[in-house]
Enzyme design. Structure first.
Site, short mmCIF file in Angstrom:
data_model
loop_
_atom_site.label_atom_id
_atom_site.label_comp_id
_atom_site.label_asym_id
_atom_site.label_seq_id
_atom_site.Cartn_x
_atom_site.Cartn_y
_atom_site.Cartn_z
N LYS A 1 -17.23 -20.27 -4.33
CA LYS A 1 -17.68 -20.89 -4.71
C LYS A 1 -16.67 -22.51 -5.33
O LYS A 1 -15.81 -22.15 -5.69
CB LYS A 1 -18.90 -20.35 -5.27
CG LYS A 1 -19.65 -19.66 -5.17
CD LYS A 1 -20.56 -18.96 -6.43
CE LYS A 1 -22.19 -18.22 -5.78
NZ LYS A 1 -22.53 -17.54 -6.90
N TYR B 1 -29.96 -21.88 -0.27
CA TYR B 1 -30.70 -20.86 -0.85
C TYR B 1 -32.02 -21.31 -0.94
O TYR B 1 -33.35 -20.46 -1.89
CB TYR B 1 -30.00 -21.34 -1.82
CG TYR B 1 -29.03 -20.92 -2.85
CD1 TYR B 1 -28.59 -19.69 -2.78
CD2 TYR B 1 -28.41 -21.64 -2.09
CE1 TYR B 1 -27.46 -18.59 -3.19
CE2 TYR B 1 -26.75 -20.83 -2.71
CZ TYR B 1 -26.14 -19.73 -2.68
OH TYR B 1 -24.86 -19.68 -2.95
N ARG C 1 -20.22 -6.17 -0.93
CA ARG C 1 -20.71 -6.74 -2.58
C ARG C 1 -19.90 -5.43 -3.87
O ARG C 1 -19.68 -5.51 -5.02
CB ARG C 1 -21.63 -6.09 -2.38
CG ARG C 1 -22.62 -6.77 -1.42
CD ARG C 1 -24.20 -7.19 -1.66
NE ARG C 1 -24.51 -7.82 -3.16
CZ ARG C 1 -25.11 -8.26 -3.51
NH1 ARG C 1 -24.29 -9.83 -2.93
NH2 ARG C 1 -25.43 -8.65 -4.77
N THR D 1 -23.08 -9.64 -10.42
CA THR D 1 -23.32 -10.28 -10.83
C THR D 1 -23.27 -11.58 -12.26
O THR D 1 -22.44 -12.48 -12.13
CB THR D 1 -24.88 -11.18 -10.16
OG1 THR D 1 -24.80 -10.76 -8.87
CG2 THR D 1 -24.96 -13.26 -10.60
N ARG E 1 -15.41 -11.50 -8.74
CA ARG E 1 -16.00 -11.78 -9.98
C ARG E 1 -15.45 -11.59 -10.97
O ARG E 1 -15.37 -12.14 -12.90
CB ARG E 1 -17.28 -11.05 -10.31
CG ARG E 1 -17.93 -11.71 -8.83
CD ARG E 1 -19.47 -11.45 -8.90
NE ARG E 1 -20.25 -12.68 -8.03
CZ ARG E 1 -21.10 -12.48 -7.15
NH1 ARG E 1 -22.13 -11.56 -7.60
NH2 ARG E 1 -21.98 -12.68 -5.94
N ASN F 1 -19.85 -17.84 -10.70
CA ASN F 1 -19.27 -16.50 -10.53
C ASN F 1 -18.34 -16.37 -9.26
O ASN F 1 -18.59 -14.61 -9.01
CB ASN F 1 -20.64 -15.90 -10.47
CG ASN F 1 -21.50 -15.45 -9.79
OD1 ASN F 1 -21.04 -16.36 -8.72
ND2 ASN F 1 -22.13 -14.53 -9.65
N HIS G 1 -20.08 -15.76 -3.74
CA HIS G 1 -21.00 -15.37 -3.16
C HIS G 1 -21.14 -14.39 -1.52
O HIS G 1 -20.18 -13.77 -0.78
CB HIS G 1 -22.28 -16.19 -1.96
CG HIS G 1 -23.56 -15.85 -1.59
ND1 HIS G 1 -24.45 -15.85 -1.78
CD2 HIS G 1 -23.10 -15.63 -0.60
CE1 HIS G 1 -25.45 -15.07 -0.90
NE2 HIS G 1 -24.93 -15.44 0.61
N GLU H 1 -27.10 -16.07 7.49
CA GLU H 1 -26.17 -17.00 6.04
C GLU H 1 -25.43 -17.52 7.29
O GLU H 1 -24.28 -18.16 7.69
CB GLU H 1 -25.62 -15.62 5.14
CG GLU H 1 -27.40 -16.10 4.61
CD GLU H 1 -26.22 -15.41 2.84
OE1 GLU H 1 -27.42 -14.98 2.02
OE2 GLU H 1 -25.56 -14.39 3.04
#
Length: 141
Positions: A10, A50, A86, A92, A103, A113, A116, A127
């Site tokens: 990000k 989104y 993940r 998150t 993260r 954070n 994604h 996506e």
């Protein structure tokens, strides 16, 4: 089963100079990078990506943030890719993320954070196709 997931480094992480460090974490975790590109989302692109969150109170803040600077989008492949990514990125909220996760090490807040990650195989496919054409996904085999 080898499958694919989608990732974004990000704008906060790119701005902080963490792109290379996070990319190294991706490789160290055993992911095959099928494609990666540095982009700057327009607000309309961020809103489209989104759209599933359009009714949520954080939608405006999220899309403004995601269109605020450069980010890197990636298509990744690995056995159980969605769950493995993940696990690699962590919770998150970086306060809740496990030690050694992306993260925990690079995020500064719930909103900023660092990365994604797709939440399902179905969403990963959607996506990936939002940002990459089939010819951009290169196998290393």
């Amino acid at each position: 089963m080898t499958n694919r997931t989608f990732a974004i480094i990000k704008p906060d992480a790119v701005k902080n100079g963490d792109t290379g460090k996070i990319y190294d974490r991706i490789l160290s975790a055993g992911f095959n990078v099928l494609s990666a590109k540095l982009i700057k989302l327009t607000l309309a692109q961020a809103e489209g990506f989104y759209a599933v969150h359009a009714e949520r109170p954080f939608f405006g803040e999220l899309t403004e943030f995601m269109s605020s600077g450069k980010c890197m989008v990636l298509a990744l492949e690995k056995e159980d890719a969605v769950a493995e990514w993940r696990k690699t990125i962590g919770a998150t909220n970086p306060v809740d993320a496990d030690e050694g996760t992306i993260r925990k090490d690079f995020a500064t807040s719930v909103g900023e954070n660092a990365v994604h990650g797709s939440d399902s195989d179905e969403n990963a496919a959607i996506e990936i196709s939002y940002f990459f054409t089939g010819s951009e996904l290169v196998q290393n085999r």
